[in-house]
Design a protein around this motif. Structure first.
Motif, PDB file in Angstrom:
ATOM      1  N   GLY A 110       8.520  -5.590  -0.998  1.00  0.00           N
ATOM      2  CA  GLY A 110       8.448  -6.300   0.266  1.00  0.00           C
ATOM      3  C   GLY A 110       9.773  -6.337   1.006  1.00  0.00           C
ATOM      4  O   GLY A 110       9.900  -7.012   2.014  1.00  0.00           O
ATOM      5  N   SER A 111      10.754  -5.582   0.518  1.00  0.00           N
ATOM      6  CA  SER A 111      12.059  -5.533   1.184  1.00  0.00           C
ATOM      7  C   SER A 111      12.166  -4.299   2.075  1.00  0.00           C
ATOM      8  O   SER A 111      11.665  -3.228   1.733  1.00  0.00           O
ATOM      9  CB  SER A 111      13.198  -5.444   0.155  1.00  0.00           C
ATOM     10  N   VAL A 112      12.849  -4.480   3.201  1.00  0.00           N
ATOM     11  CA  VAL A 112      13.231  -3.350   4.038  1.00  0.00           C
ATOM     12  C   VAL A 112      14.629  -2.966   3.569  1.00  0.00           C
ATOM     13  O   VAL A 112      15.546  -3.792   3.581  1.00  0.00           O
ATOM     14  CB  VAL A 112      13.256  -3.715   5.531  1.00  0.00           C
ATOM     15  N   VAL A 113      14.770  -1.734   3.106  1.00  0.00           N
ATOM     16  CA  VAL A 113      16.047  -1.300   2.548  1.00  0.00           C
ATOM     17  C   VAL A 113      16.641  -0.164   3.372  1.00  0.00           C
ATOM     18  O   VAL A 113      15.919   0.616   3.990  1.00  0.00           O
ATOM     19  CB  VAL A 113      15.908  -0.859   1.067  1.00  0.00           C
ATOM     20  N   LYS A 114      17.962  -0.107   3.370  1.00  0.00           N
ATOM     21  CA  LYS A 114      18.692   1.006   3.972  1.00  0.00           C
ATOM     22  C   LYS A 114      19.497   1.613   2.835  1.00  0.00           C
ATOM     23  O   LYS A 114      20.182   0.902   2.094  1.00  0.00           O
ATOM     24  CB  LYS A 114      19.610   0.529   5.090  1.00  0.00           C
ATOM     25  N   VAL A 115      19.391   2.931   2.690  1.00  0.00           N
ATOM     26  CA  VAL A 115      20.055   3.632   1.596  1.00  0.00           C
ATOM     27  C   VAL A 115      20.758   4.876   2.133  1.00  0.00           C
ATOM     28  O   VAL A 115      20.474   5.330   3.236  1.00  0.00           O
ATOM     29  CB  VAL A 115      19.039   4.056   0.496  1.00  0.00           C
ATOM     30  N   TYR A 116      21.666   5.412   1.317  1.00  0.00           N
ATOM     31  CA  TYR A 116      22.172   6.762   1.588  1.00  0.00           C
ATOM     32  C   TYR A 116      22.093   7.558   0.296  1.00  0.00           C
ATOM     33  O   TYR A 116      22.010   7.003  -0.799  1.00  0.00           O
ATOM     34  CB  TYR A 116      23.574   6.765   2.210  1.00  0.00           C
ATOM     35  N   PHE A 117      22.084   8.880   0.457  1.00  0.00           N
ATOM     36  CA  PHE A 117      21.800   9.772  -0.657  1.00  0.00           C
ATOM     37  C   PHE A 117      23.015  10.603  -1.058  1.00  0.00           C
ATOM     38  O   PHE A 117      23.778  11.070  -0.208  1.00  0.00           O
ATOM     39  CB  PHE A 117      20.646  10.714  -0.288  1.00  0.00           C
ATOM     40  N   ASP A 118      23.172  10.803  -2.348  1.00  0.00           N
ATOM     41  CA  ASP A 118      24.164  11.704  -2.939  1.00  0.00           C
ATOM     42  C   ASP A 118      25.578  11.497  -2.386  1.00  0.00           C
ATOM     43  O   ASP A 118      26.305  12.463  -2.132  1.00  0.00           O
ATOM     44  CB  ASP A 118      23.731  13.169  -2.778  1.00  0.00           C
ATOM     45  N   GLY A 119      25.938  10.245  -2.166  1.00  0.00           N
ATOM     46  CA  GLY A 119      27.304   9.936  -1.736  1.00  0.00           C
ATOM     47  C   GLY A 119      27.596  10.222  -0.273  1.00  0.00           C
ATOM     48  O   GLY A 119      28.715  10.025   0.177  1.00  0.00           O
ATOM     49  N   ASP A 120      26.606  10.692   0.478  1.00  0.00           N
ATOM     50  CA  ASP A 120      26.808  11.020   1.895  1.00  0.00           C
ATOM     51  C   ASP A 120      26.401   9.819   2.747  1.00  0.00           C
ATOM     52  O   ASP A 120      25.225   9.630   3.063  1.00  0.00           O
ATOM     53  CB  ASP A 120      25.979  12.249   2.270  1.00  0.00           C
ATOM     54  N   GLU A 121      27.365   9.006   3.143  1.00  0.00           N
ATOM     55  CA  GLU A 121      27.071   7.778   3.871  1.00  0.00           C
ATOM     56  C   GLU A 121      26.471   8.026   5.252  1.00  0.00           C
ATOM     57  O   GLU A 121      25.947   7.108   5.879  1.00  0.00           O
ATOM     58  CB  GLU A 121      28.323   6.903   3.962  1.00  0.00           C
ATOM     59  N   THR A 125      16.038   4.178   6.292  1.00  0.00           N
ATOM     60  CA  THR A 125      15.575   2.797   6.210  1.00  0.00           C
ATOM     61  C   THR A 125      14.066   2.817   6.010  1.00  0.00           C
ATOM     62  O   THR A 125      13.350   3.543   6.708  1.00  0.00           O
ATOM     63  CB  THR A 125      15.925   2.024   7.500  1.00  0.00           C
ATOM     64  N   PHE A 126      13.571   2.045   5.047  1.00  0.00           N
ATOM     65  CA  PHE A 126      12.146   2.024   4.753  1.00  0.00           C
ATOM     66  C   PHE A 126      11.762   0.726   4.067  1.00  0.00           C
ATOM     67  O   PHE A 126      12.615  -0.054   3.637  1.00  0.00           O
ATOM     68  CB  PHE A 126      11.741   3.235   3.894  1.00  0.00           C
ATOM     69  N   LEU A 127      10.474   0.516   3.946  1.00  0.00           N
ATOM     70  CA  LEU A 127       9.892  -0.649   3.299  1.00  0.00           C
ATOM     71  C   LEU A 127       9.450  -0.265   1.899  1.00  0.00           C
ATOM     72  O   LEU A 127       8.835   0.780   1.708  1.00  0.00           O
ATOM     73  CB  LEU A 127       8.687  -1.135   4.122  1.00  0.00           C
ATOM     74  N   ILE A 128       9.757  -1.101   0.926  1.00  0.00           N
ATOM     75  CA  ILE A 128       9.230  -0.903  -0.431  1.00  0.00           C
ATOM     76  C   ILE A 128       7.987  -1.780  -0.526  1.00  0.00           C
ATOM     77  O   ILE A 128       8.077  -3.013  -0.512  1.00  0.00           O
ATOM     78  CB  ILE A 128      10.239  -1.296  -1.522  1.00  0.00           C
ATOM     79  N   ALA A 129       6.815  -1.145  -0.566  1.00  0.00           N
ATOM     80  CA  ALA A 129       5.557  -1.894  -0.569  1.00  0.00           C
ATOM     81  C   ALA A 129       4.418  -0.979  -0.975  1.00  0.00           C
ATOM     82  O   ALA A 129       4.569   0.234  -1.031  1.00  0.00           O
ATOM     83  CB  ALA A 129       5.281  -2.472   0.817  1.00  0.00           C
ATOM     84  N   THR A 130       3.275  -1.585  -1.221  1.00  0.00           N
ATOM     85  CA  THR A 130       2.065  -0.810  -1.461  1.00  0.00           C
ATOM     86  C   THR A 130       1.469  -0.437  -0.114  1.00  0.00           C
ATOM     87  O   THR A 130       1.825  -1.008   0.915  1.00  0.00           O
ATOM     88  CB  THR A 130       1.038  -1.635  -2.268  1.00  0.00           C
ATOM     89  N   ARG A 131       0.539   0.488  -0.111  1.00  0.00           N
ATOM     90  CA  ARG A 131      -0.088   0.930   1.127  1.00  0.00           C
ATOM     91  C   ARG A 131      -0.744  -0.235   1.860  1.00  0.00           C
ATOM     92  O   ARG A 131      -0.672  -0.341   3.072  1.00  0.00           O
ATOM     93  CB  ARG A 131      -1.130   2.002   0.818  1.00  0.00           C
ATOM     94  N   GLU A 132      -1.355  -1.152   1.111  1.00  0.00           N
ATOM     95  CA  GLU A 132      -2.053  -2.276   1.725  1.00  0.00           C
ATOM     96  C   GLU A 132      -1.096  -3.231   2.430  1.00  0.00           C
ATOM     97  O   GLU A 132      -1.468  -3.937   3.339  1.00  0.00           O
ATOM     98  CB  GLU A 132      -2.858  -3.057   0.673  1.00  0.00           C
ATOM     99  N   ASP A 133       0.163  -3.279   1.977  1.00  0.00           N
ATOM    100  CA  ASP A 133       1.140  -4.178   2.586  1.00  0.00           C
ATOM    101  C   ASP A 133       2.039  -3.458   3.578  1.00  0.00           C
ATOM    102  O   ASP A 133       2.953  -4.057   4.121  1.00  0.00           O
ATOM    103  CB  ASP A 133       2.035  -4.812   1.514  1.00  0.00           C
ATOM    104  N   SER A 134       1.807  -2.172   3.800  1.00  0.00           N
ATOM    105  CA  SER A 134       2.712  -1.404   4.649  1.00  0.00           C
ATOM    106  C   SER A 134       2.738  -1.963   6.063  1.00  0.00           C
ATOM    107  O   SER A 134       1.862  -2.710   6.471  1.00  0.00           O
ATOM    108  CB  SER A 134       2.307   0.066   4.670  1.00  0.00           C
ATOM    109  N   SER A 135       3.741  -1.565   6.808  1.00  0.00           N
ATOM    110  CA  SER A 135       3.948  -2.135   8.140  1.00  0.00           C
ATOM    111  C   SER A 135       2.812  -1.788   9.098  1.00  0.00           C
ATOM    112  O   SER A 135       2.512  -2.544   9.992  1.00  0.00           O
ATOM    113  CB  SER A 135       5.290  -1.686   8.709  1.00  0.00           C
ATOM    114  N   GLY A 136       2.202  -0.631   8.928  1.00  0.00           N
ATOM    115  CA  GLY A 136       1.057  -0.269   9.737  1.00  0.00           C
ATOM    116  C   GLY A 136       1.360   0.031  11.195  1.00  0.00           C
ATOM    117  O   GLY A 136       0.489   0.436  11.929  1.00  0.00           O
TER     118      GLY A 136
END
Length: 164
Positions: A89-100, A105-116
């Motif tokens: 249920g959190s909206v997270v911002k991440v970066y990959f492989d050390g490349d800032e 940015t995305f939501l961690i949730a199940t399909r039923e709880d997605s932002s829609g």
């Protein structure tokens, strides 16, 4: 079952899915009547209306079973209120492989709880990326394996509760 395997639903999502289930169940007699009406039209081998009605009935019954299973096993609760930790249920911002500069940015949730609303990508907590991030704190780097077998490093930049 661990928390990442459980489907968490807000009360609003649970109620919305329950209304859909009740509507589908209430529609069963309508579909049955449609099938009977089409059956009386004659030869079933060449009766497209009959086959279409049977197909629709099958799809609705599958959705009824899916909703019943989901609603019977889901845990109803509220989205997280804690910031700084990646939770379901959190909206997270991440970066990959050390490349800032490579952020997502995305939501961690199940399909039923997605932002829609289509504006926010949703990742399942049981996906490789989602499961790697669960319980990560801001600044923490985690690793996960993608389907190709490559190992990807992901660093959590921010985590905020999702508000629809």
């Amino acid at each position: 079952m661990t928390d990442t395997q459980v489907t968490w639903l807000t009360q609003e999502s649970h109620d919305r899915l329950k209304i859909e289930l009740d509507s589908l169940i209430a529609n069963r007699p309508v579909i049955a009547a449609e099938i009977n009406e089409r059956r009386e039209e004659g030869d079933l081998k060449e009766n497209g209306g009959y086959h279409a009605a049977r197909e629709e009935q099958g799809q609705q019954e599958a959705r009824i079973r899916q909703l019943q299973e989901l609603l019977n096993t889901a845990k109803v609760g509220e989205a997280p209120t804690q910031s700084g930790v990646a939770l379901l249920g959190s909206v997270v911002k991440v970066y990959f492989d050390g490349d800032e500069s490579d952020t997502e940015t995305f939501l961690i949730a199940t399909r039923e709880d997605s932002s829609g609303d289509g504006k926010l990508e949703t990742y399942s907590p049981s996906s490789p990326l989602g499961s790697a991030l669960i319980d990560a704190k801001v600044g923490e780097t985690r690793e996960y394996t993608v389907p190709s077998g490559a190992v990807v490093k992901v660093t959590l930049v921010s985590a905020e509760p999702y508000h629809s």
